[in-house]
Write a protein that holds these residues in place. Sequence first.
Motif, PDB file in Angstrom:
ATOM      1  N   THR A 178       0.852  -1.190   0.000  1.00 46.80           N
ATOM      2  CA  THR A 178       0.000   0.000   0.000  1.00 46.80           C
ATOM      3  C   THR A 178       0.888   1.241   0.000  1.00 46.80           C
ATOM      4  OG1 THR A 178      -0.169   0.103   2.423  1.00 46.80           O
ATOM      5  CG2 THR A 178      -1.868  -1.145   1.262  1.00 46.80           C
ATOM      6  N   ILE A 181       1.049   7.270  -3.208  1.00 47.12           N
ATOM      7  CA  ILE A 181       1.115   7.648  -4.619  1.00 47.12           C
ATOM      8  C   ILE A 181       1.979   6.653  -5.384  1.00 47.12           C
ATOM      9  CG2 ILE A 181       1.844   9.447  -6.245  1.00 47.12           C
ATOM     10  CD1 ILE A 181       1.384  11.424  -3.849  1.00 47.12           C
ATOM     11  N   ASP A 182       1.432   6.163  -6.481  1.00 49.23           N
ATOM     12  CA  ASP A 182       2.150   5.241  -7.364  1.00 49.23           C
ATOM     13  C   ASP A 182       2.488   5.983  -8.650  1.00 49.23           C
ATOM     14  OD1 ASP A 182       3.076   3.257  -9.009  1.00 49.23           O
ATOM     15  OD2 ASP A 182       1.234   2.064  -8.978  1.00 49.23           O
ATOM     16  N   LYS A 183       3.740   6.415  -8.756  1.00 52.58           N
ATOM     17  CA  LYS A 183       4.179   7.161  -9.938  1.00 52.58           C
ATOM     18  C   LYS A 183       4.473   6.239 -11.115  1.00 52.58           C
ATOM     19  CE  LYS A 183       7.460  10.150  -8.824  1.00 52.58           C
ATOM     20  NZ  LYS A 183       8.489  10.923  -8.106  1.00 52.58           N
ATOM     21  N   GLY A 185       2.485   3.534 -11.903  1.00 56.07           N
ATOM     22  CA  GLY A 185       1.238   2.959 -12.414  1.00 56.07           C
ATOM     23  C   GLY A 185       1.204   1.445 -12.331  1.00 56.07           C
ATOM     24  N   LEU A 186       1.739   0.879 -11.254  1.00 55.11           N
ATOM     25  CA  LEU A 186       1.831  -0.573 -11.109  1.00 55.11           C
ATOM     26  C   LEU A 186       0.572  -1.162 -10.477  1.00 55.11           C
ATOM     27  CD1 LEU A 186       5.463  -0.697  -9.656  1.00 55.11           C
ATOM     28  CD2 LEU A 186       4.766  -1.053 -12.026  1.00 55.11           C
ATOM     29  N   SER A 187       0.147  -2.316 -10.958  1.00 56.48           N
ATOM     30  CA  SER A 187      -0.959  -3.036 -10.319  1.00 56.48           C
ATOM     31  C   SER A 187      -0.428  -4.178  -9.460  1.00 56.48           C
ATOM     32  CB  SER A 187      -1.934  -3.569 -11.360  1.00 56.48           C
ATOM     33  OG  SER A 187      -1.267  -4.438 -12.252  1.00 56.48           O
ATOM     34  N   VAL A 194      -0.538  -4.170  -5.732  1.00 58.40           N
ATOM     35  CA  VAL A 194      -0.196  -2.819  -5.265  1.00 58.40           C
ATOM     36  C   VAL A 194      -1.495  -2.023  -5.166  1.00 58.40           C
ATOM     37  CG1 VAL A 194       0.985  -0.662  -5.819  1.00 58.40           C
ATOM     38  CG2 VAL A 194       2.107  -2.860  -6.288  1.00 58.40           C
ATOM     39  N   GLU A 195      -1.727  -1.443  -3.989  1.00 57.41           N
ATOM     40  CA  GLU A 195      -2.888  -0.582  -3.763  1.00 57.41           C
ATOM     41  C   GLU A 195      -2.376   0.822  -3.463  1.00 57.41           C
ATOM     42  OE1 GLU A 195      -5.999  -1.271  -4.035  1.00 57.41           O
ATOM     43  OE2 GLU A 195      -6.185  -3.443  -3.872  1.00 57.41           O
ATOM     44  N   SER A 196      -2.874   1.809  -4.201  1.00 51.47           N
ATOM     45  CA  SER A 196      -2.452   3.190  -3.968  1.00 51.47           C
ATOM     46  C   SER A 196      -3.662   4.106  -3.903  1.00 51.47           C
ATOM     47  CB  SER A 196      -1.502   3.662  -5.070  1.00 51.47           C
ATOM     48  OG  SER A 196      -2.166   3.671  -6.313  1.00 51.47           O
ATOM     49  N   LYS A 199      -2.746   7.088  -8.403  1.00 55.68           N
ATOM     50  CA  LYS A 199      -1.833   6.590  -9.433  1.00 55.68           C
ATOM     51  C   LYS A 199      -1.560   7.725 -10.403  1.00 55.68           C
ATOM     52  CE  LYS A 199      -2.870   1.631  -9.680  1.00 55.68           C
ATOM     53  NZ  LYS A 199      -1.676   1.166  -9.037  1.00 55.68           N
ATOM     54  N   SER A 201      -0.287   8.730 -14.075  1.00 58.42           N
ATOM     55  CA  SER A 201      -0.080   8.157 -15.409  1.00 58.42           C
ATOM     56  C   SER A 201       0.433   9.257 -16.335  1.00 58.42           C
ATOM     57  CB  SER A 201      -1.380   7.600 -15.974  1.00 58.42           C
ATOM     58  OG  SER A 201      -1.884   6.584 -15.150  1.00 58.42           O
TER      59      SER A 201
END
Length: 203
Positions: A178, A181-183, A185-187, A194-196, A199, A201
Amino acid sequence: MKEKLIAKAQELRQHGFTTGEIADELNVSMDTARWLTLQKATEEKTEAPVDFAINWKSIGGNSTRLSYVSGALSDMALSHGEVDTVVGVAVSGIPFATVMADLIEDMSGEDTSLAIFHPHKHRKDSDESDDEGTISTNFGSVDGKRVVIVDDVITSGKTVKEVIHTVKDLGGEPTCVTVLIDKAGLSEVEGVPVESLIKVSRL
């Protein structure tokens, strides 16, 4: 904005921060942190890496907001099953992981421990080595535990991959990651979801 980041990166370098620590402090990639620290050290100007600087001080500087965000992250983590241990990635994942361990214990009624991961990039000023970080022995164990990994920002996924390998090597079962912020864009990373909250994009 760029000038402020350059000044802050160089100030951190003067205080002995490694490139990895500067990247974490400014929430930028290692390449961007390296570029920022070199701007006044050389006359040759190079183009900045493509990156987004993240500033979540409005959350981190307020315990109530930190608790609310940790609650949202806890809810996402529990959607992947029961949790025995919450692993906070040093430095910025630790506050969220600490609150999450408490909230998950309250939500599930089961003991939930806190573990701390120290990434390799904080120990050496190089990302060229295959060495990985370590779980602190001063906190909870991951051996035989269902583990949620918590960090503030995913830039490339390298640190998360490092944590997943370490947890598995120590006998733990990573159930999800968790992040705020996921810069990238990973699932998922290494088969771990991965939970954010956000995300990013690039178009």
